[in-house]
Design a protein around this motif. Structure first.
Motif, PDB file in Angstrom:
ATOM      1  N   ILE A   6       0.847  -1.196   0.000  1.00  0.00           N
ATOM      2  CA  ILE A   6       0.000   0.000   0.000  1.00  0.00           C
ATOM      3  C   ILE A   6       0.880   1.243   0.000  1.00  0.00           C
ATOM      4  N   ALA A   7       1.896   1.249   0.876  1.00  0.00           N
ATOM      5  CA  ALA A   7       2.789   2.400   0.953  1.00  0.00           C
ATOM      6  C   ALA A   7       3.526   2.623  -0.353  1.00  0.00           C
ATOM      7  N   ALA A   8       3.954   1.518  -1.009  1.00  0.00           N
ATOM      8  CA  ALA A   8       4.662   1.641  -2.280  1.00  0.00           C
ATOM      9  C   ALA A   8       3.748   2.206  -3.369  1.00  0.00           C
ATOM     10  N   ALA A   9       2.497   1.748  -3.402  1.00  0.00           N
ATOM     11  CA  ALA A   9       1.548   2.245  -4.399  1.00  0.00           C
ATOM     12  C   ALA A   9       1.255   3.729  -4.211  1.00  0.00           C
ATOM     13  N   MET A  10       1.244   4.172  -2.978  1.00  0.00           N
ATOM     14  CA  MET A  10       0.946   5.572  -2.698  1.00  0.00           C
ATOM     15  C   MET A  10       2.033   6.508  -3.201  1.00  0.00           C
ATOM     16  N   ARG A  11       3.242   5.980  -3.409  1.00  0.00           N
ATOM     17  CA  ARG A  11       4.360   6.832  -3.817  1.00  0.00           C
ATOM     18  C   ARG A  11       4.472   7.011  -5.333  1.00  0.00           C
ATOM     19  N   GLN A  12       3.548   6.452  -6.095  1.00  0.00           N
ATOM     20  CA  GLN A  12       3.613   6.588  -7.550  1.00  0.00           C
ATOM     21  C   GLN A  12       3.372   8.036  -7.964  1.00  0.00           C
ATOM     22  N   PRO A  13       4.178   8.573  -8.896  1.00  0.00           N
ATOM     23  CA  PRO A  13       4.042   9.982  -9.316  1.00  0.00           C
ATOM     24  C   PRO A  13       2.646  10.327  -9.827  1.00  0.00           C
ATOM     25  N   ALA A  14       2.005   9.394 -10.537  1.00  0.00           N
ATOM     26  CA  ALA A  14       0.671   9.678 -11.079  1.00  0.00           C
ATOM     27  C   ALA A  14      -0.334   9.920  -9.951  1.00  0.00           C
ATOM     28  N   ILE A  15      -0.257   9.093  -8.917  1.00  0.00           N
ATOM     29  CA  ILE A  15      -1.169   9.261  -7.785  1.00  0.00           C
ATOM     30  C   ILE A  15      -0.883  10.576  -7.088  1.00  0.00           C
ATOM     31  N   LEU A  16       0.397  10.889  -6.933  1.00  0.00           N
ATOM     32  CA  LEU A  16       0.779  12.138  -6.292  1.00  0.00           C
ATOM     33  C   LEU A  16       0.222  13.343  -7.051  1.00  0.00           C
ATOM     34  N   ALA A  17       0.310  13.311  -8.376  1.00  0.00           N
ATOM     35  CA  ALA A  17      -0.185  14.426  -9.189  1.00  0.00           C
ATOM     36  C   ALA A  17      -1.693  14.570  -9.067  1.00  0.00           C
TER      37      ALA A  17
END
Length: 432
Positions: A6-17
């Protein structure tokens, strides 16, 4: 999916944007609605209450509606002051300015408090990479409780900054400073005083001593300025918060009001009936159960340093649950346990069920507000008339958001997946 993934998925640039675009849109929408809010609650209630106090009028027992009209403010349902005397005393300098100017200064103070809280929570923290910190910052900014604090001119962001500051002070072994910060939060809003229980059970006696001294000093200063009679009149404001019209509001999300609404709905009675003692007893039992669970989790944790601030986070959630009155913007304080959860999840120190429950609480904090505004205001709405049973269930989504937040904090405090995994690999059984 485990907490590391879950933590790794949250760090994706697309999600961040996407999160930051939504956060900026949410904040922009809130800011565009704020210019007229200087006339409305909760800021208007603060202003007219302190203005009355300055002019020798008791704001706790006086109907403020006529005064609000004279000042160009909308009292709405907030007929009396309900804030603590120290809060009103601290707010007084703003009432020497015009309401519109005072509102924007008050908003700037709240923005500053939020910025301080976010910096202390997110900057250079163990378990938080740069991307994760920015993601959490976006999620905090786009959250419904944060935007409500600005929209209504509320004060919970100041409490948030004080609570985060206390946590960081304890981290640096400055327990005295932590005690003073919690004392300040308690003097302003009362319900944070429950966190002194955390100091007592964790045997942080220096924090207890400084908190007690800070509270005593704050009360003495308040009495010296306002007088003993006016200070004690706060009792009338506190009693008004237990009035049926306040408790029966479905956006009053703390445990006591929820129990009251359930009792009235199931028995068909109202406040003041001959069976009202049963309702009060039910509230006492419910409060004791929640407090007992929190104390039990605190005593079970033998590490006095409170790694990841699990127990401290649980006491914050408990303080909202047990507050005699609680509104949607109180949920902003759950940012502390949620950030701590994510930080520990990066190293596999949080259970997946705690992480998922926190995510559910965050989602419900958004959904409950949208449901309330769309289908339940002003009552009775067409939706309530056509679907009464469904409407009744939806009315309690704010409490459910708080309840899931408490459960997430409780599991965060009591689950230790990495420790248990080590014990199992070593051929030992984790303690129950």
């Amino acid at each position: 999916m485990n907490s590391e993934r879950i933590a790794a998925a949250m760090r994706q640039p697309a999600i961040l944007a996407v999160v930051w675009i939504c956060a900026l849109l949410m904040l922009t929408g809130t800011l565009t609605k704020m210019p007229g809010q200087w006339q409305r609650r909760d800021f208007s209630n603060y202003y007219e209450s302190v203005w009355a106090l300055r002019h020798g009028i008791d704001p706790y027992s006086t109907d403020l509606t006529p005064l609000g009209a004279r000042l160009g403010l909308e009292t709405g349902g907030l007929l009396h002051a309900s804030e603590t005397p120290p809060f009103l005393l601290c707010f007084e300098p703003l009432t020497w300015l015009r309401p519109r100017v005072a509102f924007w200064i008050w908003t700037a103070i709240n923005f500053s408090a939020l910025a301080i809280a976010m910096y202390l929570l997110l900057a250079h923290r163990r378990g938080l990479s740069g991307r994760t910190a920015w993601l959490l910052a976006g999620l905090i900014l786009m959250s419904a409780p944060v935007n409500l604090n600005f929209y209504w001119g509320q004060s919970q962001l100041i409490v948030l900054a004080l609570m985060v500051g206390a946590m960081r002070a304890m981290e640096r072994e400055r327990d005295g400073a932590a005690g003073l910060l919690i004392a300040s939060a308690g003097l302003l809003r009362a319900y944070p005083l429950l966190l002194i229980g955390y100091f007592v059970i964790r045997r942080k006696w220096r924090a207890v001593a400084f908190a007690a001294t800070g509270i005593a000093a704050g009360v003495l200063v308040t009495v010296a300025v306002l007088g003993l009679t006016q200070t004690l009149n706060f009792i009338y404001g506190a009693l008004w918060l237990t009035d049926y019209s306040v408790v029966n509001r479905v956006d009053n999300l703390s445990l006591g009001p929820f129990v009251s609404r359930m009792f009235w709905a199931l028995t068909g009675t109202a406040s003041g009936s001959s069976t009202d003692w049963i309702r009060r007893a039910g509230i006492a039992v419910a409060d004791l159960v929640v407090l007992g669970m929190t104390i039990r989790a605190t005593l079970a944790d033998t590490n006095r340093r409170d790694p990841d601030w699990r127990i401290y986070s649980l006491w914050i959630a408990t303080s909202i649950m047990l507050s005699p009155v609680g509104w949607h913007h109180y949920l902003v304080l759950l940012a502390i346990p949620f950030v701590q959860l994510v930080a520990s999840a990066a190293d596999g120190r949080s259970s997946s069920r705690a992480v998922w429950m926190a995510a559910l609480a965050y989602a419900l904090s958004v959904v409950s507000l949208r449901v309330f505004n769309r289908f339940l205001i002003p009552p009775p709405t067409g939706f309530q008339l056509i679907f009464p049973s469904l409407a009744r269930a939806l009315e309690e989504t704010s409490f459910i958001a708080l309840l899931t937040g408490y459960i997430a904090a409780y599991w965060f405090a009591t689950d230790h997946p990495r420790r248990d995994a080590v014990l199992i690999r070593g051929g030992l059984t984790p303690p129950m």
